[in-house]
Design a protein around this motif. Structure first.
Motif, PDB file in Angstrom:
ATOM      1  N   THR A   1      -5.426  -2.957  -4.618  1.00 34.54           N
ATOM      2  CA  THR A   1      -6.457  -3.760  -3.543  1.00 34.54           C
ATOM      3  C   THR A   1      -5.469  -4.386  -3.026  1.00 34.54           C
ATOM      4  OG1 THR A   1      -8.924  -3.617  -4.481  1.00 34.54           O
ATOM      5  CG2 THR A   1      -7.916  -5.304  -2.180  1.00 34.54           C
ATOM      6  N   CYS A   2      -5.019  -3.712  -1.791  1.00 31.99           N
ATOM      7  CA  CYS A   2      -3.119  -5.082  -1.656  1.00 31.99           C
ATOM      8  C   CYS A   2      -3.504  -5.389  -0.043  1.00 31.99           C
ATOM      9  CB  CYS A   2      -2.604  -3.715  -1.034  1.00 31.99           C
ATOM     10  SG  CYS A   2      -2.378  -2.715  -2.105  1.00 31.99           S
ATOM     11  N   THR A   3      -3.267  -6.859  -0.708  1.00 34.30           N
ATOM     12  CA  THR A   3      -2.894  -8.219   0.876  1.00 34.30           C
ATOM     13  C   THR A   3      -1.551  -8.571   0.836  1.00 34.30           C
ATOM     14  OG1 THR A   3      -3.235  -9.532  -1.143  1.00 34.30           O
ATOM     15  CG2 THR A   3      -5.643  -8.898   0.118  1.00 34.30           C
TER      16      THR A   3
ATOM     17  N   ARG B   1      -8.410  -0.939   4.831  1.00 28.77           N
ATOM     18  CA  ARG B   1      -8.687  -1.723   3.494  1.00 28.77           C
ATOM     19  C   ARG B   1      -7.215  -2.297   2.744  1.00 28.77           C
ATOM     20  NH1 ARG B   1     -14.999  -0.988   1.827  1.00 28.77           N
ATOM     21  NH2 ARG B   1     -16.335  -1.713   4.222  1.00 28.77           N
ATOM     22  N   HIS B   2      -6.258  -0.570   2.913  1.00 29.14           N
ATOM     23  CA  HIS B   2      -5.115  -1.184   1.903  1.00 29.14           C
ATOM     24  C   HIS B   2      -5.765  -0.938   0.792  1.00 29.14           C
ATOM     25  CE1 HIS B   2      -3.495  -3.624   5.525  1.00 29.14           C
ATOM     26  NE2 HIS B   2      -3.214  -2.349   5.422  1.00 29.14           N
ATOM     27  N   GLU B   3      -6.685   0.466   0.381  1.00 31.88           N
ATOM     28  CA  GLU B   3      -7.262   0.439  -1.287  1.00 31.88           C
ATOM     29  C   GLU B   3      -6.524   1.168  -1.346  1.00 31.88           C
ATOM     30  OE1 GLU B   3     -11.100  -3.476  -0.362  1.00 31.88           O
ATOM     31  OE2 GLU B   3     -11.749  -0.523  -0.875  1.00 31.88           O
TER      32      GLU B   3
ATOM     33  N   ASP C   1      -7.309   4.908   2.233  1.00 32.11           N
ATOM     34  CA  ASP C   1      -8.116   3.890   2.298  1.00 32.11           C
ATOM     35  C   ASP C   1      -7.023   2.942   3.230  1.00 32.11           C
ATOM     36  OD1 ASP C   1      -9.290   2.061   4.543  1.00 32.11           O
ATOM     37  OD2 ASP C   1     -11.386   2.497   3.028  1.00 32.11           O
TER      38      ASP C   1
ATOM     39  N   LEU D   1      -7.620   1.327  -9.482  1.00 32.21           N
ATOM     40  CA  LEU D   1      -7.656   0.542  -8.711  1.00 32.21           C
ATOM     41  C   LEU D   1      -7.311  -0.341  -7.562  1.00 32.21           C
ATOM     42  CD1 LEU D   1     -11.216   0.844  -9.726  1.00 32.21           C
ATOM     43  CD2 LEU D   1     -10.524   2.371  -8.659  1.00 32.21           C
TER      44      LEU D   1
ATOM     45  N   TYR E   1       1.178  -1.208   0.147  1.00 28.63           N
ATOM     46  CA  TYR E   1       0.045  -0.309  -0.087  1.00 28.63           C
ATOM     47  C   TYR E   1       0.633   1.167   0.770  1.00 28.63           C
ATOM     48  CZ  TYR E   1      -3.406   3.643   2.205  1.00 28.63           C
ATOM     49  OH  TYR E   1      -4.109   4.989   1.996  1.00 28.63           O
TER      50      TYR E   1
END
Length: 207
Positions: free
Chosen positions: A133-135, A101-103, A98, A131, A72
């Motif tokens: 989204t990080c995991t 939410r790591h977004e 965010d 866009l 992120y």
């Protein structure tokens, strides 16, 4: 006597062997070379994919050993850098941050140049969203909501990607050529998408 006749026979055959070798060489050199289509990369079916009726490129970019927060932070820094680059218009910005939410979400409005010469500048404004989204170990990245504002200084024209750079609107029926006008948009947009994905991958794989 026998050796002499054998030597004469061999010497007689030498010109024939040389001619055969020359002919073989000439035949090989004159075989037609298959031409490579410079647009092959852009003609691949669904090179411009649609998801639920909207053009969307999506990639899962691996980041071995990095946590969602690290990913992120890296991509937030890169997006904040991107929206301030010289080709960006003033309303480009990172709209979503965010950390919980790591977004991430960025809105970009940038100049995409087709041709630049002393007395000729052909370019369009490219509008799109990124866009993220990080995991742990992975970043899902989407490039979508793509549209263009072309020739805004003379005769403004607005195009949306779904009806401009997709196979249906940009590629001939035989799938061998791009249409001249929309084709240049397709090439440059795919190149820009590739650059962004490759840049993110490079950053996420740095130690």
């Amino acid at each position: 006597m026998y050796m002499r006749r054998l030597l004469i026979a061999i010497l007689t055959l030498l010109p024939m062997l040389a001619t055969a070798q020359d002919n073989t060489w000439e035949r090989i050199e004159t075989e037609p070379v298959e031409k490579v289509n410079p647009d092959a990369k852009y003609l691949v079916p669904n090179a411009v994919p649609e998801v639920d009726g909207r053009v969307c490129w999506e990639a899962d970019i691996k980041a071995p050993g990095k946590s969602a927060q690290q990913i992120y932070d890296i991509l937030l820094k890169q997006l904040e850098k991107m929206v301030k680059e010289p080709n960006q218009l003033e309303n480009s910005n990172v709209a979503v941050k965010d950390a919980g939410r790591h977004e991430l979400g960025a809105v970009l409005h940038e100049w995409l140049v087709f041709k630049s010469a002393a007395l000729s500048l052909d370019r369009t404004v490219l509008n799109f969203h990124i866009l993220v989204t990080c995991t742990d170990g992975n970043a899902n990245v989407q490039i979508t909501r793509i549209n263009y504002d072309y020739d805004i200084d003379r005769k403004p024209q607005h195009y949306v990607a779904e009806k401009w750079i997709t196979d249906k609107y940009c590629v001939n029926k035989k799938h061998t050529k791009l249409y001249p006008i929309s084709g240049k948009f397709r090439r440059k947009t795919i190149d820009r998408k590739d650059f962004i994905f490759n840049k993110f991958e490079t950053l996420l794989n740095e130690k």
